[in-house]
Write a protein that holds these residues in place. Structure first.
Motif: not given
Length: 202
Positions: A113-127
């Motif tokens: 969770v960054l700045w109140g947003y839950d980052l799913n695994d797909r977003l983490v992988l893309i990042g």
């Protein structure tokens, strides 16, 4: 009217701070070193023979990679780092990107969770992919890194094929045999012999 049972919040679904996520990932990473095999075990005298068939080579490859996964990961990472030894900035970038992959993807169990947003695994992988591409582009040592990692995989692959895998556990074999009813789950581990046959160890 019957009320539905309350949902149970598990360890991996509790929102925690990014610092705690990294701390727990780091703890998982350090715990993974329990899988590290003694280095002399890789070079046991008399344990190297040429496989007598392609299927035997594949069985050895699977068994040895499963058994020495931590050792092989260190070897591949070391080869990648050595390929960048002539460029300290590239080496630092490699260490940073590798650390991000280990802490935020491979050893992360909790939601990020960054700045109140839950980052799913797909977003983490893309990042992480974007950061990796950017890091390789900025370092200007892409081909050196690719060759270093490929050499690491080649070294580990040759070792895995030539090292006799007698007595090593083959991933998935035990579960398959238990599911087929040939052996109960409490009987023991399934190991593989160099000729491709299996045996049970109590």
């Amino acid at each position: 009217m019957t009320q539905p049972p309350p949902s149970t919040t598990t360890y991996t679904t509790i929102p925690i701070s990014a610092g705690d996520v990294i701390s727990r990932s780091l703890q998982n990473f350090t715990s993974s070193f329990s899988l590290l095999r003694p280095w002399p075990e890789l070079f046991t005298s008399g344990s190297f023979t040429r496989p007598d068939s392609f299927s035997t080579a594949l069985i050895r490859l699977r068994a040895n990679f499963h058994h020495f996964i931590c050792n092989y990961s260190i070897i591949i990472s070391a080869c990648g780092a050595l390929s960048l030894i002539g460029s300290p900035i590239s080496l630092l970038m490699f260490a940073l990107v590798l650390s991000l992959w280990l802490l935020l993807y491979f050893f992360r169990e909790d939601p990020l969770v960054l700045w109140g947003y839950d980052l799913n695994d797909r977003l983490v992988l893309i990042g992480l992919v974007l950061v990796s591409v950017l890091g390789v582009w900025l370092s200007g040592s892409a081909w050196n890194l690719v060759w270093g990692v490929l050499i690491g995989f080649l070294v580990c692959g040759v070792h895995a094929v030539l090292r006799n895998s007698d007595g090593l556990l083959v991933p998935g074999e035990e579960a398959a045999l238990i599911g087929s009813g040939h052996v109960s789950g409490s009987y023991g581990a399934v190991s593989v012999s160099s000729d491709g046959g299996g045996q049970f160890i109590k």
